[in-house]
Design a protein around this motif. Structure first.
Motif, mmCIF file in Angstrom:
data_model
loop_
_atom_site.group_PDB
_atom_site.id
_atom_site.type_symbol
_atom_site.label_atom_id
_atom_site.label_comp_id
_atom_site.label_asym_id
_atom_site.label_seq_id
_atom_site.Cartn_x
_atom_site.Cartn_y
_atom_site.Cartn_z
ATOM 1 N N PRO A 57 -39.276 -53.568 12.973
ATOM 2 C CA PRO A 57 -40.751 -52.679 12.302
ATOM 3 C C PRO A 57 -39.926 -51.005 12.469
ATOM 4 O O PRO A 57 -40.118 -49.545 12.297
ATOM 5 N N PHE A 58 -38.371 -50.656 13.342
ATOM 6 C CA PHE A 58 -38.413 -49.355 13.627
ATOM 7 C C PHE A 58 -36.709 -49.175 13.146
ATOM 8 O O PHE A 58 -36.269 -47.444 13.116
ATOM 9 N N ALA A 59 -36.082 -49.575 12.421
ATOM 10 C CA ALA A 59 -34.864 -49.901 12.030
ATOM 11 C C ALA A 59 -34.396 -50.150 10.671
ATOM 12 O O ALA A 59 -35.195 -51.488 10.069
ATOM 13 N N TRP A 60 -33.516 -50.664 10.460
ATOM 14 C CA TRP A 60 -32.639 -51.529 9.652
ATOM 15 C C TRP A 60 -33.133 -52.777 9.521
ATOM 16 O O TRP A 60 -32.967 -53.888 10.527
ATOM 17 N N SER A 61 -33.969 -53.390 8.295
ATOM 18 C CA SER A 61 -33.757 -55.285 7.975
ATOM 19 C C SER A 61 -32.584 -55.816 7.229
ATOM 20 O O SER A 61 -32.386 -55.062 6.128
ATOM 21 N N GLY A 118 -37.489 -45.679 -1.861
ATOM 22 C CA GLY A 118 -37.077 -44.501 -2.844
ATOM 23 C C GLY A 118 -35.477 -43.632 -1.142
ATOM 24 O O GLY A 118 -35.031 -43.026 -1.181
ATOM 25 N N ILE A 119 -36.363 -43.481 -0.190
ATOM 26 C CA ILE A 119 -36.177 -42.419 0.879
ATOM 27 C C ILE A 119 -35.066 -43.252 1.473
ATOM 28 O O ILE A 119 -33.923 -42.471 1.491
ATOM 29 N N TYR A 120 -34.228 -44.768 1.177
ATOM 30 C CA TYR A 120 -33.242 -45.355 1.804
ATOM 31 C C TYR A 120 -32.436 -45.606 0.822
ATOM 32 O O TYR A 120 -31.271 -45.199 1.179
ATOM 33 N N LEU A 121 -33.066 -44.938 -0.958
ATOM 34 C CA LEU A 121 -31.559 -45.282 -1.423
ATOM 35 C C LEU A 121 -31.363 -43.276 -1.417
ATOM 36 O O LEU A 121 -29.957 -43.921 -1.792
ATOM 37 N N ALA A 122 -31.722 -42.984 -1.520
ATOM 38 C CA ALA A 122 -31.344 -41.417 -1.344
ATOM 39 C C ALA A 122 -30.559 -41.516 -0.515
ATOM 40 O O ALA A 122 -29.329 -40.702 -0.102
ATOM 41 N N VAL A 123 -30.995 -41.788 0.609
ATOM 42 C CA VAL A 123 -29.992 -41.813 2.424
ATOM 43 C C VAL A 123 -28.972 -42.248 2.432
ATOM 44 O O VAL A 123 -28.148 -41.780 3.028
ATOM 45 N N ALA A 124 -29.666 -43.728 2.109
ATOM 46 C CA ALA A 124 -27.603 -44.837 2.481
ATOM 47 C C ALA A 124 -26.971 -44.141 1.944
ATOM 48 O O ALA A 124 -26.072 -44.733 1.794
ATOM 49 N N PHE A 126 -25.907 -41.306 0.367
ATOM 50 C CA PHE A 126 -24.944 -40.215 1.116
ATOM 51 C C PHE A 126 -24.516 -40.597 2.236
ATOM 52 O O PHE A 126 -22.716 -39.989 2.520
ATOM 53 N N ALA A 127 -25.104 -42.100 2.592
ATOM 54 C CA ALA A 127 -23.695 -42.550 3.688
ATOM 55 C C ALA A 127 -22.853 -43.048 3.200
ATOM 56 O O ALA A 127 -22.624 -43.709 4.060
ATOM 57 N N ASP A 128 -22.993 -43.883 2.368
ATOM 58 C CA ASP A 128 -22.549 -45.388 1.732
ATOM 59 C C ASP A 128 -22.867 -46.543 2.526
ATOM 60 O O ASP A 128 -21.808 -46.790 2.733
ATOM 61 N N VAL A 129 -24.156 -46.577 2.997
ATOM 62 C CA VAL A 129 -24.351 -47.849 3.469
ATOM 63 C C VAL A 129 -25.154 -48.215 3.220
ATOM 64 O O VAL A 129 -25.670 -47.744 2.231
ATOM 65 N N ASP A 131 -28.019 -51.220 1.439
ATOM 66 C CA ASP A 131 -27.578 -51.421 -0.412
ATOM 67 C C ASP A 131 -27.147 -50.045 -1.381
ATOM 68 O O ASP A 131 -26.476 -50.666 -2.172
ATOM 69 N N ALA A 132 -27.859 -49.049 -0.612
ATOM 70 C CA ALA A 132 -27.134 -48.005 -1.680
ATOM 71 C C ALA A 132 -25.530 -47.975 -1.940
ATOM 72 O O ALA A 132 -24.789 -47.744 -3.011
ATOM 73 N N GLY A 133 -24.719 -48.442 -0.579
ATOM 74 C CA GLY A 133 -23.251 -48.443 -0.385
ATOM 75 C C GLY A 133 -23.065 -49.121 -1.304
ATOM 76 O O GLY A 133 -21.690 -49.048 -1.977
ATOM 77 N N ASN A 134 -23.425 -50.255 -1.385
ATOM 78 C CA ASN A 134 -22.914 -51.643 -2.238
ATOM 79 C C ASN A 134 -23.132 -51.356 -3.647
ATOM 80 O O ASN A 134 -22.445 -51.556 -4.285
#
Length: 234
Positions: A57-61, A118-124, A126-129, A131-134
């Motif tokens: 509930p407080f980090a990545w799943s 949306g936030i997950y895609l945008a932030v990840a 930039f960090a290349d981690v 789903d976005a990184g994949n």
């Protein structure tokens, strides 16, 4: 100049914020579960195997899976956002056909799913981690991933603006009271995420600063849009 809230108005604001907080906790975690279920569905549809789904509930799943030889890594990577947002939007849309206080978590589910994905895609991105990184590794342009994240976040703000009367924020509510009510209902959870990251994932702290920071901005935008839409309808 906006009037100072009376004691009865302050009590009503607190009650509404508590209800929003409870609904948000349920909606956010349900949206996360549907996101991971989306990865699982995409895996099953392409002949892969799902071993487990881990929820935090407080980090990545995440979903542990094996795509198999004939699977589509791109479809599986998109599956979390695609099916997660689709299922959440359908549930929230159906819930809006009824006016029941206990449906508040479902009203919020649509906005939470759009915002968190949306936030997950945008932030990840930039960090290349994650789903976005994949997706970027699989050839999807970074600007497309970030752009989609921004679009989902905008749609979330609009959705949350439209449903505010359903979660206890009347059209006549002042902007200051609206802003305070929404932040009191959502921001404590964002702070809890940041504290968790600081304690248990300090190496990812800046990523979570970005995640929760965008969440704070989204709540402020939601209050602003809700106030402007209220004015436009009067």
């Amino acid at each position: 100049m906006e009037p100072i809230p009376t004691p009865s108005q302050s009590k009503s604001t607190l009650r509404t914020s508590i209800l929003i907080f409870g609904g948000f906790c349920i909606a956010y975690n349900l949206g996360t579960a549907l996101h991971e279920l989306g990865h699982a569905i995409a895996t099953w549809l392409t002949g892969g195997t799902v071993y487990s789904i881990s929820l935090n509930p407080f980090a990545w799943s995440w979903t542990s899976l094996d795509g198999g030889e004939d699977s589509s890594p791109l479809f599986i990577a998109w599956g979390g956002v695609l099916f997660g947002v689709l299922f959440s939007a359908l549930a929230a849309g159906i819930a809006t056909l009824y006016r029941r206080p206990w449906l508040s978590p479902l009203y919020l589910l649509g906005g939470c799913a759009l915002a968190s994905n949306g936030i997950y895609l945008a932030v990840a991105a930039f960090a290349d981690v994650g789903d976005a990184g994949n997706l970027i590794q699989l050839g999807v342009p970074r600007f497309c991933v970030v752009g989609l994240g921004g679009l989902l976040l905008l749609l979330s703000c609009l959705w949350m603006s439209l449903i505010q009367p359903r979660i206890g924020i009347a059209p006549a509510t002042s902007f200051r009271q609206r802003l305070f009510t929404l932040h009191l209902g959502v921001t404590p959870y964002l702070i809890a995420m940041l504290v968790y990251a600081r304690l248990f994932n300090p190496e990812e702290i800046w990523m979570w600063v970005g995640y929760t920071g965008l969440g704070f901005v989204a709540v402020t935008a939601t209050a602003t849009f809700g106030h402007l839409l209220r004015n436009g309808n009067t």
